[in-house]
Design an enzyme around this catalytic site. Structure first.
Site, PDB file in Angstrom:
ATOM      1  N   GLY B  70     -16.498   7.063 -35.894  1.00 22.77           N
ATOM      2  CA  GLY B  70     -16.869   8.469 -35.794  1.00 22.77           C
ATOM      3  C   GLY B  70     -16.508   9.253 -37.044  1.00 22.77           C
ATOM      4  CB  CYS B 325       6.831  17.092 -34.977  1.00 20.08           C
ATOM      5  SG  CYS B 325       8.195  17.572 -35.997  1.00 20.08           S
TER       6      CYS B 325
END
Ligand SMILES: Cc1ncc(COP(=O)(O)O)c(C=O)c1O
Ligand code: FES
Lengths: 142, 405
Positions: B70, B325
């Site tokens: 993709g 994070c």
């Protein structure tokens, strides 16, 4: 998406079974640090007798490393004098947890800051209390 | 119990697909470009796969360019158009704020190359704002790229409407349909798009293979330069086993859809949503309006996503979070922020994505596990404590936070 890294067993253990969690009744000092915007907030409560920290508890909003460092720092301060506790660095907390991934070191900084904030709060309160105790006997406040 | 509810990340390979691939990893090893029999055998299978993909999306085989997945299909669409002579007159690219990084980062790169790039905002439901699209798409617009189904919250985007707007201004249209194929009907003609990206591993095919649909007559520039393969748009010896597996997977996924597999999955997804809302207070369901049937995204306010996913992993439940994070701070996903969620709510978001083999038992187990994990983490969340003390409900809290910012 989540970063790829492995936490040490000790971090996971403290994250899954954190020590000293929850609020404290009548704490002698409370420190809240962090920023909900960034995704971490730590609140640390301490109980002091003489100049020794006899109990510590915490509440933390944050990742597993944040929870584990909070848990560890509360364990480390218990029984220490205020002076000794102020010397606890984020590195020492991380080491006690058998290390943290580099991008997670800032979570341990939060733990150090929360402890400092709680101690500052304690010192401020005891000064205020000292002032209050002193005030009635002295007609002229200093 | 181990429960995999992360099918939008990837899916397991279907047994039939594996079986179909194996001969091409063993005896049929020929290069499809070779003139001898070893090559011809593989060429036939690759072309059969191309037909299968084309049939599923209502295209012609020649319009299918196989890629490495993709991400490459998205890149080929965006750079293929903007590197081509078409870009000499029009210098604007319009996309949405909730695209996959493969599109967002490509668009950022285009910006650096001097293109004007517009990231269309979305409604609080997570659907691109048609008014903003109407305003942004103009005579200077070269390409509009809008995903068909969002990977994080599952919302279906008004691709057909936006394609009509684009056509009216003479702009080309690309859709990233990676999360839509196999989950809903995808027909490129009906959508009115010029380019569409697909990925095999989201529909029980192998990883590392995908396709770009390129409408007949549209001339792109290739990303890679080399041989004549894939009409020179994607040179390099074909990943034959992958392509063959992809073809089988698409066909089987289409058969499942025709048999109503989507309705079975949707019923389970709705059950999961109901169970979670019943058991857990102070949550937000992210994404309104039509969604792909397998996806559910919920914010469990005042707990953090990594803590949630790790705790759930320990219970055997695999889900993903929009909380990430980065060094220095936790950054909630751009999709959830685009919905207007405050970060401390966006951080507590989990994506549940069900699959064809998901069972009711698994859904019930997962709901139970999530409820107990959220309760455990909230018990020591200082933000939850403050929230309870404020005596606001979550709706009021969100309103107040919106006013603050
Ligand atoms: C919407 C969307 N576009 C593109 C991709 C990238 O696909 P691939 O993993 O095949 O590169 C994904 C998968 O993560 C996706 O969800
Ligand atoms: S609290 Fe910042 S990532 Fe751990």
């Amino acid at each position: 998406m989540m970063e790829n890294f492995n936490y040490s067993q000790k971090v996971m253990e403290h994250f899954m079974n954190p020590r000293n969690v929850g609020e404290m009744e009548d704490p002698d000092g409370v420190g809240t640090v962090g920023n909900p915007m960034c995704g971490d907030v730590m609140r640390l409560y301490i109980k002091v007798e003489g100049d020794r920290i006899v109990d510590a508890r915490f509440k933390t909003f944050g990742c597993a490393a944040a929870v584990a460092t909070s848990s560890m720092v509360t364990e480390m301060v218990k029984g220490k004098t205020i002076e000794e506790a102020l010397k606890i660095s984020n590195r020492a907390v991380a080491e006690a947890l058998e290390g943290l991934p580099p991008i997670k070191m800032h979570c341990s900084v939060l733990a150090e800051e929360a402890l400092k904030a709680a101690i500052e709060d304690y010192l401020r309160r005891s000064k205020d209390e000292g002032d209050r105790r002193v005030q009635p006997s002295h007609k002229h406040p200093l | 119990m181990r429960v995999y509810l992360d099918h939008n990340a990837t899916t397991p390979l279907r047994e039939e697909v594996l079986e179909g691939m194996l001969p091409f990893l063993r005896e049929h090893f020929g290069n499809p470009s070779s003139a001898h029999n070893f090559g011809k055998r593989v060429r036939e299978a690759v072309e059969e796969a191309r037909e299968r993909v084309a049939t599923a999306i209502g295209a012609r085989p020649r319009e299918i360019i196989f890629t490495s997945g993709g991400t490459e299909a998205d890149n080929l669409a965006l750079f293929g158009v903007t590197n081509s002579p078409l870009a000499s007159k029009r210098r604007k690219v319009v996309t949405s704020a909730i695209e996959h990084p493969a599109v967002i980062e490509s668009c950022k790169a285009l910006k650096k190359r001097g293109f004007e790039v517009v990231f269309l905002p979305v409604t609080p439901e997570g659907v691109v704002d048609l008014g903003a699209a109407e305003e942004a798409i103009d005579e200077n617009t070269l390409l509009v790229s809008l995903m068909l189904a969002n990977n994080e919250i599952g919302t279906l985007q008004p691709v057909r409407e936006v394609a009509e707007m684009a056509k009216a201004k003479g702009a080309l249209v690309h859709t990233d349909a990676v999360q839509a194929l196999g989950k809903v009907r995808v027909k490129v003609e009906e959508l009115g798009v010029d380019l569409a990206s697909f990925s095999s591993h989201k529909l029980y095919g192998p990883k590392g293979v995908g396709a770009l649909y390129v409408r007949t007559g549209l001339r792109l520039d290739p990303l890679l330069h080399g041989g004549h393969q894939e009409r020179r748009l994607r040179p390099g010896t074909e990943n034959a086993p992958g392509i063959i597996g992809f073809g089988l997977a698409v066909e089987l996924a289409q058969e499942d859809l025709d048999r109503g597999m989507d309705r079975r999955i949707e019923a389970l997804r709705d059950r999961l949503q109901r169970l979670l809302l019943e058991r857990i207070p102070h949550v937000v369901v992210n994404g309104g309006g039509p969604r792909v049937p397998n996806t559910l995204n919920i914010s469990f306010a005042f707990v953090e996503g990594e803590a949630l996913t790790l705790s759930l992993d320990a219970e055997g439940v695999a889900v993903s979070t929009g909380s990430a994070c980065s060094s220095g701070s936790l950054e909630p996903s751009h999709v959830l922020l685009a919905l207007g969620l405050p970060p401390e709510v966006a951080h507590g978001s989990l994506r549940f994505s069900l699959g064809k083999d998901t069972t009711q038992e698994e859904v019930d187990y997962a709901a139970e596990a999530v409820a107990s994990v959220v309760e455990r983490l909230r018990a020591f969340s200082p933000l939850y404590e403050d929230f309870l003390r404020s005596e606001l409900d979550l709706e009021q809290y969100l309103l107040r936070r919106k006013e603050e910012t």
